[in-house]
Design a protein around this motif. Structure first.
Motif, PDB file in Angstrom:
ATOM      1  N   ASP A 367     -12.061 -38.086  -5.229  1.00  0.00           N
ATOM      2  CA  ASP A 367     -11.729 -39.507  -5.071  1.00  0.00           C
ATOM      3  C   ASP A 367     -10.277 -39.726  -4.673  1.00  0.00           C
ATOM      4  O   ASP A 367      -9.806 -40.859  -4.629  1.00  0.00           O
ATOM      5  CB  ASP A 367     -12.039 -40.257  -6.366  1.00  0.00           C
ATOM      6  N   GLY A 368      -9.532 -38.672  -4.419  1.00  0.00           N
ATOM      7  CA  GLY A 368      -8.148 -38.802  -3.967  1.00  0.00           C
ATOM      8  C   GLY A 368      -7.113 -38.711  -5.070  1.00  0.00           C
ATOM      9  O   GLY A 368      -5.902 -38.717  -4.792  1.00  0.00           O
ATOM     10  N   ARG A 369      -7.575 -38.676  -6.343  1.00  0.00           N
ATOM     11  CA  ARG A 369      -6.597 -38.567  -7.415  1.00  0.00           C
ATOM     12  C   ARG A 369      -6.018 -37.156  -7.454  1.00  0.00           C
ATOM     13  O   ARG A 369      -6.699 -36.193  -7.120  1.00  0.00           O
ATOM     14  CB  ARG A 369      -7.251 -38.878  -8.766  1.00  0.00           C
ATOM     15  N   LEU A 370      -4.742 -37.067  -7.909  1.00  0.00           N
ATOM     16  CA  LEU A 370      -4.099 -35.758  -8.072  1.00  0.00           C
ATOM     17  C   LEU A 370      -4.586 -35.105  -9.349  1.00  0.00           C
ATOM     18  O   LEU A 370      -4.703 -35.753 -10.403  1.00  0.00           O
ATOM     19  CB  LEU A 370      -2.573 -35.904  -8.123  1.00  0.00           C
ATOM     20  N   VAL A 371      -4.915 -33.834  -9.223  1.00  0.00           N
ATOM     21  CA  VAL A 371      -5.350 -33.062 -10.388  1.00  0.00           C
ATOM     22  C   VAL A 371      -4.121 -32.302 -10.905  1.00  0.00           C
ATOM     23  O   VAL A 371      -3.574 -31.448 -10.209  1.00  0.00           O
ATOM     24  CB  VAL A 371      -6.475 -32.076 -10.022  1.00  0.00           C
ATOM     25  N   MET A 372      -3.643 -32.669 -12.114  1.00  0.00           N
ATOM     26  CA  MET A 372      -2.440 -32.049 -12.674  1.00  0.00           C
ATOM     27  C   MET A 372      -2.777 -30.668 -13.227  1.00  0.00           C
ATOM     28  O   MET A 372      -3.875 -30.453 -13.754  1.00  0.00           O
ATOM     29  CB  MET A 372      -1.849 -32.929 -13.791  1.00  0.00           C
ATOM     30  N   PRO A 373      -1.847 -29.716 -13.130  1.00  0.00           N
ATOM     31  CA  PRO A 373      -2.117 -28.358 -13.631  1.00  0.00           C
ATOM     32  C   PRO A 373      -1.954 -28.231 -15.140  1.00  0.00           C
ATOM     33  O   PRO A 373      -2.022 -27.144 -15.691  1.00  0.00           O
ATOM     34  CB  PRO A 373      -1.071 -27.518 -12.893  1.00  0.00           C
TER      35      PRO A 373
END
Length: 382
Positions: A367-373
């Motif tokens: 959906d375009g959200r950033l996936v944080m590590p």
């Protein structure tokens, strides 16, 4: 017609006998005419001699009271103890001659003897006081700080004082000393120009002696060098570097530098730079100074300050400053080690993470959200 040696000797003996007879006649007339005044003058001279002998005995007692004392009492005691019998007799004779109207044949030799005795005595007193002050400035018994330099200082003081005394004596007995003074001045200038480097180091040695920026056995640091002072000489100072080698540096060159005397520390200050990862909780980061204070004071050291210092490329940087109440370097090293280990264990138990140089790769969800590590607050709530 040439004279024979026997005739010359006879003439000399006759002239001497005539002068001696005239002197004896003058003495008889002097004693006869000044009988009462002469007795009073002799009594005053005897009293003066007794006083001077008493002062000399007092000076001797001050010297024996403490052979290692370099205070003012001992300095004056040593000076008074150097009062000579020649000076005492000359002063007494001068007193008798002045107050009994002695004839010129007696008064003039007494005056010359008085000038010589007083000048030499004043020189001895000045020498004892100056050398005593130098030893006093080296803190009573520490005069070995400069080793052989003090021996040369004593020699220079003695020579200078006796040169002045000689000029004073010659001037008072009627000798023209203008040429002598001029010659000494020119000679002094020539010697000073020829040995200006040596004199520069000598005056630097005197500065070390009087200012005492350091002394033998002190640990000092200058430029990039840390060393222990082994010996301070007339021209140079020998140091033992922490790496083991001996270093020799001229006194003038050493005093031209900023010297840090580590042996005179009352406490030693330590610093830690603590770098935390960027995802550290802000509330826990804000409470870090209080946590560090607790650890420092818990080990018995003095907490100075702690706080946030900057945003680094890969970390949040905090700085801690603390004092260890000891001047011993080994004690400071042990205390710093113990505090560092305490910080490490506390951070480990509290879940605080130290940062190290990293790069973070961010990916995007469908959906375009950033996936944080790392886990976020939303992830933890879910």
């Amino acid at each position: 017609m040439p004279t024979t040696p026997d005739a010359d000797w006879a003439g000399l003996s006759a002239r001497f006998s005539t002068r001696l007879s005239a002197l004896v006649d003058q003495l008889i007339v002097w004693i006869r005419d000044q009988g009462a005044g002469l007795l009073l003058a002799l009594a005053a001279a005897a009293l003066l001699v007794a006083v001077l002998l008493g002062l000399r005995r007092l000076g001797s007692q001050l010297c024996r009271r403490d052979e290692h004392d370099h205070g003012w009492a001992a300095i004056l005691g040593r000076a008074v103890n150097r009062t000579g019998n020649l000076f005492i007799l000359a002063v007494a004779a001068r007193l008798v001659v002045n107050y009994s109207d002695a004839p010129a044949a007696i008064a003039e030799p007494v005056r010359i003897a008085f000038v010589v005795a007083v000048t030499l005595q004043a020189t001895l007193w000045a020498r004892e006081i100056i050398i005593g002050l130098i030893e006093y400035r080296t803190e009573a018994g520490q005069h070995d700080t400069l080793g052989s330099a003090l021996g040369l200082i004593r020699l220079l003081v003695t020579v200078a004082l006796f040169i002045v005394a000689t000029i004073v004596i010659l001037d008072n007995i009627g000798v023209n000393v203008t040429g002598l003074v001029a010659g000494l001045g020119i000679g002094g200038i020539a010697i000073g120009l020829a040995a200006q480097g040596i004199f520069a180091d000598l005056f630097a040695a005197l500065s070390i002696l009087f200012d005492r920026p350091f002394r033998r056995g002190d640990a000092i640091a200058y430029d990039q060098t840390s060393a222990t002072v082994e010996a301070i000489g007339l021209k140079s100072t020998r140091l033992r570097a922490v790496s083991g080698e001996q270093r020799v540096i001229s006194n003038k060159q050493l005093l031209d530098k900023e010297i840090r005397n580590m042996s005179r520390l009352e406490r030693r200050r330590g610093r830690f730079l603590l770098s935390l990862v960027y995802h550290t909780d802000p509330d826990r980061a804000a409470a870090l100074p209080a946590l560090l204070r607790e650890l420092v004071e818990g080990l018995g050291h003095h907490f100075v300050r702690a706080g946030f210092v900057g945003f680094a490329a890969s970390s949040l940087d905090f700085e801690l400053e603390f004092d260890v109440e000891s001047d011993d370097y080994e004690t400071f090293i042990a205390a710093r080690h113990a505090l560092g280990m305490a910080i490490l264990m506390r951070f480990r138990s509290d879940g605080l993470e130290f940062a190290y140089p990293t790069q973070t790769t961010l990916t995007a969800a469908p959906d375009g959200r950033l996936v944080m590590p790392y886990a976020t607050a939303g992830d933890r709530d879910g």
